[in-house]
Design an enzyme around this catalytic site. Structure first.
Site, short mmCIF file in Angstrom:
data_model
loop_
_atom_site.label_atom_id
_atom_site.label_comp_id
_atom_site.label_asym_id
_atom_site.label_seq_id
_atom_site.Cartn_x
_atom_site.Cartn_y
_atom_site.Cartn_z
N MET A 1 0.89 -0.69 -0.22
CA MET A 1 0.57 -0.28 -0.19
C MET A 1 1.05 1.19 0.25
O MET A 1 1.73 1.82 -0.60
CB MET A 1 -1.12 0.40 1.32
CG MET A 1 -2.24 -1.34 1.08
SD MET A 1 -3.43 -0.46 0.49
CE MET A 1 -4.16 -0.01 2.09
N CYS A 2 0.68 2.34 0.86
CA CYS A 2 1.32 3.13 1.31
C CYS A 2 1.07 4.54 0.27
O CYS A 2 -0.96 3.78 -0.75
CB CYS A 2 2.92 3.39 0.37
SG CYS A 2 4.26 2.35 1.33
#
Lengths: 302, 237
Positions: A1-2
Site C-alpha cells: 500500500m502506502c
C-alpha cells in the site's frame, strides 16, 4: 500500500502548502499507519541553506545539538537554530559543497542524518500517523509553493524515522521523492551506486529512486528526461513523485500496477494515490484522472 | 421525487444500508450527496433502482450489481462495476484501473477516460468509453463489447476469446492475437445505435466518425495449440 500526495500552487509563493499537504495526507492515513512525512518547498528568494537534521532515533540530544551547531559554524554562519523532538533545524549562510556539510554533521554520531538540505526544501517525517506531524512539528504553519507527502505501510524494511518517506536525494539540495510500490532491481542498483561511493542510509528500496534521479540530473538531464528514463531503468511497481525547488513531477511504471490520480486547474496541481485525498483538500475540484502506464508529467513553477 | 442521502459523518456500511433501505421502500431514485471519493459505495445492488452519486467515488462502486442503475457525477477509483451481472453504470468523469472488469452483462458508460486494464475478462455486456483507455484493456475478453471513442494504450485486446472491440482513435499497440477486421453494416448500425442511446450529446461529433472506427477481434490463433503458432505462444506464456 502506502499513500503519496503532491500539491503545487501556481498563484502564490506563500500558499498554505503545509496545511494542504497535511489535509490530503490525513485522508490516506489508513493506507500507511507506520509512518508519515512531508517535503515542503518554502518558496524562492532566499540563498541560505536550510538543514533538517535527525539527532537520533529516540532520547535527549542537547549535547549533540550543541556539538553539531558548533561543527556547522566552522563552515558557515548559523542564522537560526531550533529543535523539535528528534530534529534540529538550522539555517546556515552556506553555499558550498553539500556533501562536505552533510559529512561534517553526520560524523558526530552513527545515527545522525541530514534528513533534508536546500534553499527551499524542508522534510519532516516520523513514525506514526500524519496527525503526529502536526502535533510535534506544527507542519501546517509552513507556507510556500509546493510539497509532497507520504504515509507508509512498511513491507520490506524497518520502521523508524530514517526509513520513512519522503527521501531527500542525499547530496543534491532541494530534491525529494515519495514512492508507492517496490523497486525490484533495488539491490543491483544499490550495489552499482555503492561501487561509485554513494552512501545509502536505509534498507528501504524507495531510497534508490532519489539516488537515481540525482545521478541522472547531475548528468544534465531535465527532470522530465530523468523520470522518463526511470521507466526503463527501474523495475517493479511504482508510482512516485519527485520535487525540486521549482518542479513537481510523477512517473508511473510500465504496467500501471500502482494507483496515482491527478488534476490540474488554473491555480493548482493536485496528485494523490486515491481521490479521497484530493476531495479532502479540494472538495468537488473535478477533472481527476488516473495516470496511465508509463505516464510522466512535470509541472514547473511560473 | 428522488430521495436524498448525505454521506457526511456516516460509515460506508451505514451509507450502503441506507441506500438498500431506500430501494426496499420502492423509491425510484436515491441521490447520494458528498460521497467524498470513498470506497465500496453502492455495491451489490440487486434490485432495479437508480442511485446517483453527486461527486466522485472510490474503489469498486457498482460492483457485484444486478439490475440497478448507478450514475456517478464525478470520477471513480479502481474496479468500477466489477463483476456486474446486469444493470447500468454511468460515470460523467474518468475511471481508474480495471473498470468493468469481468462483467457478465449490463452497460458501463465512462464519459471521459479509463485507466489501465479496462474491461478485462468481460463475459458479456457493453463497456463504452467516451475518451481514451490505458494499458491492456480487453485482456482475455470472453464475450461482450468494448467501444472506445478515443485512443487505446498498449497490449489492447490481448489474448481474447469472443469480445468485440471498436476503437475510434489510435491503437497504441495491438495485443497478442488481436486483429483488425472490416466493419460490417451491422457494426455501423450498432455503433450509431450505441452512441444515440448512451452519448446523445456527442452524436453530432461521433456520427461522422463511425465509418473510421476500427473493429478488433481475436485472431483465434491462441484458442487451440498449433505448433506452427509457436512464436505467438512463446510471447504469451
Amino acid at each position: 500500500m502506502c499513500g503519496i500526495i503532491g500539491f503545487l500552487d501556481k498563484t502564490s509563493d506563500t500558499a498554505p502548502v503545509g496545511e494542504t499537504v497535511l489535509t490530503m495526507l490525513n485522508a490516506l492515513a489508513c493506507r500507511g499507519p507506520d509512518s508519515a512525512g512531508v517535503a515542503l518547498f518554502t518558496g524562492p528568494g532566499n540563498d541560505r541553506t536550510v538543514l533538517r537534521i535527525k539527532l537520533g532515533e529516540k532520547g535527549v540530544f542537547a549535547e549533540r545539538q550543541a556539538n553539531i551547531t558548533k561543527r556547522v559554524q566552522t563552515l558557515g554562519r548559523v542564522l537560526a537554530a531550533e529543535t523539535s523532538e528528534e530534529y534540529l533545524r538550522l539555517e546556515v549562510d552556506y553555499q558550498g559543497d553539500p556533501q562536505q556539510l552533510s559529512a561534517l554533521i553526520e560524523s558526530e554520531a552513527d545515527n545522525v542524518e541530514v534528513v533534508s538540505m536546500g534553499n527551499a526544501l524542508e522534510i519532516v517525517k516520523q513514525v506514526g500517523s500524519p496527525e503526529n506531524l502536526e502535533q510535534s512539528h506544527g507542519v501546517s504553519r509552513i507556507t510556500g509553493t509546493h510539497g509532497i507527502g507520504h504515509t507508509r505501510l512498511s513491507t520490506e524494511s524497518k520502521v523508524d524515522l530514517s526509513h520513512s518517506q519522503p527521501f531527500w536525494a542525499h547530496g543534491r539540495p532541494d530534491l525529494a521523492v515519495v514512492h508507492n510500490g517496490h523497486i525490484t532491481n533495488y539491490h543491483n542498483l544499490r550495489r552499482r551506486y555503492e561501487q561509485h561511493g554513494v552512501r545509502f542510509y536505509t534498507d528501504n528500496d524507495s531510497e534508490v529512486i532519489g539516488v537515481y534521479l540525482a545521478d541522472r540530473l547531475s548528468q544534465g538531464m531535465t527532470l522530465t528526461e530523468a523520470l522518463t528514463a526511470s521507466l526503463y531503468d527501474l523495475d517493479g511497481s511504482f508510482s512516485y513523485l519527485a520535487a525540486t525547488q521549482n518542479e513537481l513531477g510523477f512517473a508511473k511504471d510500465r504496467f500501471a500496477l500502482k494507483p496515482l490520480l491527478f488534476t490540474e486547474t488554473d491555480s493548482e496541481v493536485v496528485v494523490a494515490t486515491e481521490e479521497i485525498a484530493i476531495e479532502n483538500a479540494f472538495p468537488g475540484i473535478g477533472g481527476v484522472r488516473e495516470a496511465q502506464a508509463k505516464e510522466v508529467q512535470v509541472w514547473q513553477l511560473n | 421525487m428522488a430521495t436524498e442521502l448525505d454521506c457526511s459523518g456516516k460509515t460506508i456500511r451505514e451509507i450502503n444500508t441506507a441506500i438498500r433501505e431506500h430501494i426496499a421502500r420502492g423509491e425510484d431514485a436515491v441521490v447520494v450527496r458528498n460521497p467524498g471519493a470513498r470506497h465500496n459505495l453502492g455495491v451489490a445492488l440487486l434490485q432495479p433502482s437508480t442511485v446517483k452519486f453527486d461527486g466522485s467515488v472510490g474503489y469498486f462502486c457498482g460492483g457485484l450489481m444486478d439490475g440497478a442503475t448507478v450514475e456517478v457525477n464525478g470520477s471513480t477509483g479502481w474496479g468500477l462495476a466489477e463483476s456486474m451481472l446486469s444493470g447500468t453504470v454511468i460515470v460523467r468523469g474518468s475511471a481508474g484501473n480495471g473498470a468493468a472488469a469481468t462483467i457478465r452483462g449490463g452497460t458501463v458508460v465512462i464519459h471521459r477516460h479509463a485507466a489501465a486494464r479496462a474491461g478485462v475478462a468481460m463475459k458479456g455486456g457493453l463497456l463504452l468509453i467516451g475518451g481514451n483507455c490505458g494499458y491492456m484493456a480487453g485482456f482475455m475478453g470472453q464475450r461482450g463489447t468494448i467501444v472506445v471513442c478515443g485512443d487505446v494504450g498498449e497490449a489492447f485486446a490481448d489474448s481474447m476469446y469472443e469480445t468485440v472491440c471498436y476503437v475510434g482513435g489510435e491503437v497504441g499497440e495491438l495485443g497478442n492475437d488481436a486483429v483488425i477486421e472490416e466493419l460490417t453494416a451491422e457494426d455501423l448500425a450498432f455503433l450509431e445505435a450505441t452512441f444515440t442511446e448512451h452519448l446523445p450529446e456527442r452524436l453530432a461529433e461521433l456520427k461522422p466518425r463511425i465509418a473510421g472506427f476500427k473493429k478488433i477481434v481475436s485472431g483465434r490463433r491462441l484458442w487451440n495449440f498449433d505448433k506452427t503458432d509457436w512464436d505467438v505462444w512463446q510471447q504469451v506464456v
